[in-house]
Design a protein around this motif. Structure first.
Motif, short mmCIF file in Angstrom:
data_model
loop_
_atom_site.label_atom_id
_atom_site.label_comp_id
_atom_site.label_asym_id
_atom_site.label_seq_id
_atom_site.Cartn_x
_atom_site.Cartn_y
_atom_site.Cartn_z
N LYS A 235 12.58 31.51 -12.64
CA LYS A 235 11.73 30.59 -13.08
C LYS A 235 10.67 29.80 -12.34
CE LYS A 235 15.04 27.65 -14.33
NZ LYS A 235 16.15 28.91 -13.78
N SER A 236 11.09 29.44 -10.92
CA SER A 236 9.84 28.69 -10.42
C SER A 236 9.13 29.64 -9.76
CB SER A 236 10.87 28.06 -9.19
OG SER A 236 11.62 27.05 -9.43
N THR A 237 9.61 31.16 -9.63
CA THR A 237 8.48 32.05 -9.03
C THR A 237 7.76 32.35 -10.21
OG1 THR A 237 10.50 33.12 -7.88
CG2 THR A 237 8.59 34.45 -8.12
N ALA A 248 6.27 25.29 -6.86
CA ALA A 248 7.57 25.13 -6.85
C ALA A 248 8.27 25.85 -5.60
CB ALA A 248 8.20 25.58 -8.09
N ILE A 249 9.21 25.28 -5.22
CA ILE A 249 10.32 25.76 -4.11
C ILE A 249 10.89 27.03 -4.79
CG2 ILE A 249 11.82 25.35 -2.42
CD1 ILE A 249 10.97 22.75 -2.10
N VAL A 250 10.83 28.18 -4.18
CA VAL A 250 11.48 29.40 -4.55
C VAL A 250 12.63 29.62 -3.40
CG1 VAL A 250 11.48 31.90 -5.09
CG2 VAL A 250 9.83 30.25 -5.89
N THR A 256 17.72 25.22 -6.70
CA THR A 256 16.86 24.97 -5.53
C THR A 256 15.74 23.77 -6.46
OG1 THR A 256 16.64 27.05 -5.25
CG2 THR A 256 15.01 25.53 -4.08
N THR A 257 15.62 23.97 -7.60
CA THR A 257 14.75 23.02 -8.55
C THR A 257 15.68 22.29 -9.10
OG1 THR A 257 13.37 24.96 -9.06
CG2 THR A 257 12.88 23.29 -10.25
N ARG A 258 15.81 21.02 -8.67
CA ARG A 258 16.73 20.02 -9.33
C ARG A 258 16.25 19.01 -10.09
NH1 ARG A 258 20.21 19.23 -3.46
NH2 ARG A 258 21.54 20.89 -4.06
N ILE A 275 5.97 23.28 -17.51
CA ILE A 275 7.10 22.47 -16.96
C ILE A 275 8.13 23.75 -16.34
CG2 ILE A 275 8.82 20.91 -17.26
CD1 ILE A 275 7.62 19.93 -19.72
N ASP A 276 8.38 23.51 -14.94
CA ASP A 276 9.36 24.16 -14.39
C ASP A 276 10.65 23.27 -14.21
OD1 ASP A 276 10.90 26.19 -12.92
OD2 ASP A 276 10.11 25.27 -11.01
N MET A 277 11.94 23.57 -14.30
CA MET A 277 12.85 22.76 -14.42
C MET A 277 14.25 23.37 -13.92
SD MET A 277 13.66 22.43 -18.47
CE MET A 277 12.05 22.00 -18.87
MG LIG Z 1 13.64 26.77 -9.70
#
Ligand SMILES: [Mg+2]
Ligand SMILES: Nc1nc2c(ncn2[C@@H]2O[C@H](COP(=O)(O)OP(=O)(O)O)[C@@H](O)[C@H]2O)c(=O)[nH]1
Length: 458
Positions: A235-237, A248-250, A256-258, A275-277
């Motif tokens: 998702k973050s990628t 976003a941190i991958v 990783t994504t809190r 929105i990344d979650m």
């Molecule tokens: Mg993530």
């Protein structure tokens, strides 16, 4: 708001902060005097011609000190923005300098302008109607190119013309009815069909405008699109790939994504708030759990979802649960990691989201990311012809709805065979609504509501 138009107002018209150029605007009967009070032309004649750039100096007359160098331009009332005497002074964009220029202008007889007061004056002086005034603010604040284009057309009068046309149709209708009333014996009899058709035509036009508000709101506010999926599917990628930057941190480990991250992208002029979650599923940390709960809410309220699946591994219960949970939402199934050999059972996934559009991507290599952006626009974006008129304000929509209500009432009265007099009386009730829409009928409350959202200097 209640100040008279007799005084001369002054404000910085460029945005706050340092910039290449800063513009001071002065409007009102004393505009030229105030300008001369703070600006000296380089030309020895000191004569100011309309619409000509005059080179000169910003001068503090009290101490005889020159503070800056720039240009002055004079717009006589006939051609000015406010339809009053206007002078603009172009200086270096230094906030301290511009503030000092305004202070000196006030000393020279002007008053600090209120937010939107230049535009308010333009409206009060008949330069344009209230719909156009709203469009100016919309144009300035537009956060997508599509909306800016619509607002510009409305500023040029497209919506006002449309509304005027509808009002005219209603007036024609009233004339028809009144003729029938005045000469009941004669051949003037208006056919019921003719009336019914005229009323329903206006209602159709009103319907179209009212319906366009949904698109208008999407244009004004942008579309919210949430990226959902279990942890580690990418998702973050994908979020970063859609943004074209690493936001976003991958990481190769889950959780990783809190919390969630929001960023805006524009696709063909439409604003999308991505929105990344945190992934849904088993939380590995209490913060992540809270992140998931908030994410769930955001996803439920989003205009659309990107449901990300890892195509390189077998789908699991979590994937299927997510599809179940958001079965009622507009979504695109994103099969990520398509650079790796496929392993997910598509049929099983599709059975949980029948008919849902899907796409193969690789967030890592960028494969199909452009196509995904286009699909997001097609699937979640507001649908309408670009040429259509679009309502951008709830105020306008509500008045149009009330006008439609009145005409629908008249329509029923026609069906039920009411007399022409009563029908005319009902139809006439719609006219003041049009007057309020364009601002022909003034309301202090509406004016304040509209102009208080303007910037100072506009
Ligand atoms: Mg993530
Ligand atoms: N091979 C491959 N790896 C990917 C792809 N997208 C993400 N990954 C990797 O999958 C892992 C998890 O990615 P991340 O974006 O943090 O997943 P999230 O937990 O869903 O946000 C990372 O090691 C990524 O580099 C892809 O398209 N192909």
């Amino acid at each position: 708001m209640n100040q008279s138009l007799q005084d001369t107002i002054i404000a910085i018209s460029t945005p706050p902060g340092a910039g290449g150029i800063g513009i001071i605007r002065i409007s009102g009967p004393e505009a030229l005097e105030v300008a001369r009070g703070i600006f000296s032309l380089k030309e020895s004649s000191q004569e100011i011609f309309p619409r000509r750039m005059h080179f000169g100096y910003l001068v503090d007359r009290e101490v005889g000190e020159t503070l800056d160098v720039g240009y002055l331009c004079y717009f006589p009332s006939a051609i000015s923005y406010t339809r009053e005497e206007v002078v603009e002074i172009y200086l270096h964009g230094s906030p301290v300098l511009l503030a000092e220029a305004v202070r000196m202008g006030i000393r020279a007889g002007a008053r600090q302008a209120n937010p939107g007061e230049f535009t308010l004056r333009a409206y009060l002086n008949g330069r344009f109607d209230i719909i156009q005034a709203e469009a100016i603010n919309d144009l300035i604040r537009a956060c997508s190119l599509d909306q800016a284009k619509i607002s510009f057309r409305q500023l040029e009068g497209s919506l006002s013309k449309k509304i005027a046309g509808l009002r005219e149709k209603i007036v024609d209708l009233l004339v028809l009815l009144e003729t029938a009333l005045e000469f009941p014996e004669e051949e003037h009899e208006v056919s019921g069909d003719q009336l019914r058709e005229a009323v329903s035509t206006v209602i159709t036009h009103l319907d179209n405008l009212i319906r366009s508000y949904e698109r208008g709101r999407a244009l004004m506010e942008g579309l919210t699109i949430a990226i959902v999926g279990r942890t580690n599917v990418g998702k973050s990628t994908l979020f970063n790939a859609l943004l074209e930057e690493d936001r976003a941190i991958v990481a190769p480990f889950p959780g990783t994504t809190r919390d969630f991250i929001r960023e805006n992208i524009q696709v063909d002029g439409v604003l999308m708030k991505l929105i990344d979650m945190a992934g849904f599923g088993q939380a590995t940390h209490p913060v992540e759990e809270e992140g998931m709960a908030r994410g769930q809410k955001l996803a439920e309220n989003a205009d659309g979802l990107l449901v990300v699946l890892d195509a390189s591994v077998r789908e699991n219960q979590e994937d299927l649960e997510i599809l179940d949970r958001f079965s009622g939402k507009k979504k695109i199934l994103v099969f990520n990691k398509s650079d790796l050999p496929p392993a997910a059972d598509r049929e099983k996934i599709f059975s949980k989201a029948p008919g849902a559009p899907f796409i193969e991507v690789s967030a890592l290599t960028g494969y199909n990311i452009d196509r995904l952006r286009k699909s997001m626009l097609e699937i979640f974006g507001p649908k309408a012809e670009k040429q259509d008129e679009v309502i951008l304000h709830g105020r306008q929509k509500i008045l149009l709805e009330r006008a439609r209500e009145v005409l629908q009432k008249a329509q029923i009265m026609l069906e039920e065979g009411f007399g022409e007099e009563l029908i005319a009386e009902t139809i006439r009730e719609s006219l003041p609504l049009f007057g309020q829409l364009t601002g022909e009928i003034r309301s202090q409350e509406v004016l304040e509501q509209i102009f208080n959202t303007f910037c100072i200097g506009k």
